[in-house]
Design a protein around this motif. Structure first.
Motif, PDB file in Angstrom:
ATOM      1  N   PRO A 178      -1.961  -6.315  -6.380  1.00  0.00           N
ATOM      2  CA  PRO A 178      -2.632  -5.716  -7.544  1.00  0.00           C
ATOM      3  C   PRO A 178      -4.149  -5.755  -7.464  1.00  0.00           C
ATOM      4  CG  PRO A 178      -0.812  -7.115  -8.241  1.00  0.00           C
ATOM      5  CD  PRO A 178      -0.974  -7.339  -6.776  1.00  0.00           C
ATOM      6  N   GLN A 179      -4.722  -6.890  -7.071  1.00  0.00           N
ATOM      7  CA  GLN A 179      -6.181  -6.981  -7.011  1.00  0.00           C
ATOM      8  C   GLN A 179      -6.763  -6.101  -5.917  1.00  0.00           C
ATOM      9  OE1 GLN A 179      -8.027 -10.993  -7.696  1.00  0.00           O
ATOM     10  NE2 GLN A 179      -5.936 -11.698  -7.375  1.00  0.00           N
ATOM     11  N   ALA A 180      -6.133  -6.105  -4.753  1.00  0.00           N
ATOM     12  CA  ALA A 180      -6.622  -5.271  -3.650  1.00  0.00           C
ATOM     13  C   ALA A 180      -6.490  -3.787  -3.987  1.00  0.00           C
ATOM     14  CB  ALA A 180      -5.862  -5.589  -2.379  1.00  0.00           C
ATOM     15  N   LEU A 181      -5.427  -3.411  -4.693  1.00  0.00           N
ATOM     16  CA  LEU A 181      -5.255  -2.011  -5.072  1.00  0.00           C
ATOM     17  C   LEU A 181      -6.322  -1.584  -6.073  1.00  0.00           C
ATOM     18  CD1 LEU A 181      -1.363  -1.974  -5.362  1.00  0.00           C
ATOM     19  CD2 LEU A 181      -2.732  -0.752  -3.669  1.00  0.00           C
ATOM     20  N   ARG A 182      -6.651  -2.448  -7.021  1.00  0.00           N
ATOM     21  CA  ARG A 182      -7.720  -2.119  -7.971  1.00  0.00           C
ATOM     22  C   ARG A 182      -9.058  -2.021  -7.254  1.00  0.00           C
ATOM     23  NH1 ARG A 182      -4.835  -5.672 -11.422  1.00  0.00           N
ATOM     24  NH2 ARG A 182      -6.189  -7.420 -10.844  1.00  0.00           N
ATOM     25  N   ALA A 183      -9.299  -2.920  -6.310  1.00  0.00           N
ATOM     26  CA  ALA A 183     -10.569  -2.904  -5.576  1.00  0.00           C
ATOM     27  C   ALA A 183     -10.688  -1.678  -4.692  1.00  0.00           C
ATOM     28  CB  ALA A 183     -10.688  -4.170  -4.720  1.00  0.00           C
ATOM     29  N   SER A 184      -9.552  -1.123  -4.266  1.00  0.00           N
ATOM     30  CA  SER A 184      -9.561   0.029  -3.361  1.00  0.00           C
ATOM     31  C   SER A 184      -9.638   1.354  -4.089  1.00  0.00           C
ATOM     32  CB  SER A 184      -8.292   0.016  -2.492  1.00  0.00           C
ATOM     33  OG  SER A 184      -8.163  -1.206  -1.806  1.00  0.00           O
ATOM     34  N   GLY A 185      -9.203   1.394  -5.329  1.00  0.00           N
ATOM     35  CA  GLY A 185      -9.084   2.654  -6.039  1.00  0.00           C
ATOM     36  C   GLY A 185     -10.394   3.383  -6.236  1.00  0.00           C
ATOM     37  N   GLU A 186     -11.474   2.638  -6.479  1.00  0.00           N
ATOM     38  CA  GLU A 186     -12.760   3.288  -6.763  1.00  0.00           C
ATOM     39  C   GLU A 186     -13.508   3.724  -5.510  1.00  0.00           C
ATOM     40  OE1 GLU A 186     -17.044   2.373  -8.942  1.00  0.00           O
ATOM     41  OE2 GLU A 186     -15.325   1.074  -9.301  1.00  0.00           O
ATOM     42  N   PRO A 187     -13.782   2.819  -4.544  1.00  0.00           N
ATOM     43  CA  PRO A 187     -14.632   3.234  -3.422  1.00  0.00           C
ATOM     44  C   PRO A 187     -13.884   3.838  -2.238  1.00  0.00           C
ATOM     45  CG  PRO A 187     -14.291   0.871  -3.343  1.00  0.00           C
ATOM     46  CD  PRO A 187     -13.514   1.376  -4.521  1.00  0.00           C
ATOM     47  N   ALA A 188     -12.577   3.619  -2.132  1.00  0.00           N
ATOM     48  CA  ALA A 188     -11.841   4.056  -0.942  1.00  0.00           C
ATOM     49  C   ALA A 188     -11.187   5.416  -1.170  1.00  0.00           C
ATOM     50  CB  ALA A 188     -10.794   3.020  -0.550  1.00  0.00           C
ATOM     51  N   ASP A 189     -10.772   6.035  -0.069  1.00  0.00           N
ATOM     52  CA  ASP A 189     -10.096   7.328  -0.128  1.00  0.00           C
ATOM     53  C   ASP A 189      -8.582   7.192  -0.159  1.00  0.00           C
ATOM     54  OD1 ASP A 189     -12.472   9.105   0.146  1.00  0.00           O
ATOM     55  OD2 ASP A 189     -12.649   8.065   2.062  1.00  0.00           O
ATOM     56  N   GLY A 190      -8.094   5.986   0.125  1.00  0.00           N
ATOM     57  CA  GLY A 190      -6.658   5.800   0.125  1.00  0.00           C
ATOM     58  C   GLY A 190      -6.295   4.423   0.639  1.00  0.00           C
ATOM     59  N   ILE A 191      -5.002   4.213   0.849  1.00  0.00           N
ATOM     60  CA  ILE A 191      -4.510   2.905   1.263  1.00  0.00           C
ATOM     61  C   ILE A 191      -3.567   3.037   2.444  1.00  0.00           C
ATOM     62  CG2 ILE A 191      -4.809   1.825  -0.999  1.00  0.00           C
ATOM     63  CD1 ILE A 191      -1.778   2.248  -1.444  1.00  0.00           C
ATOM     64  N   LEU A 192      -3.344   1.890   3.110  1.00  0.00           N
ATOM     65  CA  LEU A 192      -2.500   1.819   4.302  1.00  0.00           C
ATOM     66  C   LEU A 192      -1.459   0.704   4.132  1.00  0.00           C
ATOM     67  CD1 LEU A 192      -5.494   1.947   6.786  1.00  0.00           C
ATOM     68  CD2 LEU A 192      -3.626   3.612   6.858  1.00  0.00           C
ATOM     69  N   PRO A 193      -0.517   0.863   3.225  1.00  0.00           N
ATOM     70  CA  PRO A 193       0.472  -0.202   3.038  1.00  0.00           C
ATOM     71  C   PRO A 193       1.418  -0.316   4.224  1.00  0.00           C
ATOM     72  CG  PRO A 193       1.038   1.725   1.736  1.00  0.00           C
ATOM     73  CD  PRO A 193      -0.302   1.998   2.329  1.00  0.00           C
ATOM     74  N   TYR A 194       1.725  -1.549   4.603  1.00  0.00           N
ATOM     75  CA  TYR A 194       2.639  -1.827   5.711  1.00  0.00           C
ATOM     76  C   TYR A 194       3.746  -2.729   5.215  1.00  0.00           C
ATOM     77  CZ  TYR A 194       4.284  -3.556  10.275  1.00  0.00           C
ATOM     78  OH  TYR A 194       5.058  -3.884  11.366  1.00  0.00           O
ATOM     79  N   LEU A 195       4.971  -2.434   5.602  1.00  0.00           N
ATOM     80  CA  LEU A 195       6.148  -3.178   5.175  1.00  0.00           C
ATOM     81  C   LEU A 195       6.334  -3.104   3.661  1.00  0.00           C
ATOM     82  CD1 LEU A 195       6.084  -6.338   7.491  1.00  0.00           C
ATOM     83  CD2 LEU A 195       7.505  -4.284   7.693  1.00  0.00           C
TER      84      LEU A 195
END
Length: 306
Positions: free
Chosen positions: A166-183
């Protein structure tokens, strides 16, 4: 949805040459992207730059560079160089990393990882978009008394984060273009990961984020043997709290239960499940646990799906 593959030639006589060869084979099969992990061996942004230069048209990416033990000025320089080398086909993935590798490998305390991730992303965005930075945070300082722009990398570098909590997803939502979830299986993506990062991006006024799901998978008839190798290879992740949590949220007990292993029909059905759960791209990993014949068979199917 696009389909790609993670390339791992760390056991080859020459990892760079072997990676280029695998990438050519993947592109010929119709795959759209090739991704490279980062540990203590080959430098993944350099490897992606070489492969992208040698295999025109193939998107290349890093998944993912840990923020501990590195400075955003250095990583931004690597990313912009890769972007110029590939003429806009490079994608930078970063990660918090793990306590085990950070403290054992670098001798650094694994403290305040989310705060470090936020600051790292903020500086990376400044550097990759503008070639300058003037940042004084709690954990990081980045200034550019001389320009940090790499000619040929204009337009920026797509920034993705290996975020699942949850914290990493909130931190990524504003400055990043997307996410790379694994497993992270379809259930975890649909119920927890995609809604959280999408809400964070929407709150920041950013477009819907890319969801690049990294999935261990092989097309094979020898399912028992390949799953046994997958169980051995993926057991390491069960010791890491962030992965243990997302494995549980996926509704399975072992990491290898998330490996997509079977014939073409079964694997294609699982790829569709990831798409339906919100993945905008599926990247198959762990194809090295199978032989060359099964790897080619896997890539042929993925090329068709792409």
């Amino acid at each position: 949805m696009t389909v790609g593959v993670a390339l791992n030639a760390s056991d080859a006589e020459n990892q760079v040459d072997a990676s280029v060869g695998l990438a050519r084979e993947a592109a010929a099969a119709g795959l759209r992207s090739a991704w490279f992990g980062q540990t203590f061996g080959a430098d993944s942004p350099h490897l992606a730059a070489i492969v992208g230069r040698e295999v025109p048209g193939l998107q290349v990416g890093t998944s993912a560079v840990p923020v501990f033990g590195r400075h955003p000025l250095i990583v931004a320089g690597q990313a912009q160089t890769a972007q110029a080398a590939t003429h806009g086909r490079y994608h930078l993935g970063i990660a918090v990393g793990t306590k085990l590798l950070t403290e054992t490998g670098f001798g650094l305390p694994f403290e305040r990882p989310i705060a470090r991730l936020r600051e790292f992303l903020t500086v990376l965005r400044q550097l990759t978009e503008h070639g300058t930075a003037d940042f004084h945070g709690e954990l990081l300082t980045a200034n550019t008394p001389v320009p940090a722009r790499v000619p040929g990398a204009e337009g920026g570098v797509p920034l993705l984060v290996a975020a699942m909590g949850p914290q990493a997803l909130r931190a990524s939502g504003e400055p990043a273009d997307g996410i790379l979830p694994y497993l992270a299986g379809p259930r975890a993506l649909e119920r927890h990961i995609v809604p959280a990062v999408t809400a964070a991006a929407r709150a920041a006024g950013r477009p819907a984020p890319r969801i690049t799901a990294l999935v261990p998978g092989v097309v094979t008839d020898d399912t028992d043997a390949v799953r046994a190798r997958a169980t051995e290879q993926l057991a390491f992740y069960e010791q890491i709290p962030s992965y243990a949590r997302v494995i549980e949220l996926s509704g399975v007990r072992r990491a290898s239960d998330l490996a997509v292993i079977g014939d073409e029909k079964a694997v294609a059905a699982e790829v569709r499940r990831y798409r339906d759960a919100g993945a905008t791209e599926v990247v198959f990993t762990s194809t090295e646990i199978a032989g060359d014949a099964d790897r080619r068979r896997t890539w042929a199917l993925l090329g068709e799906l792409a």
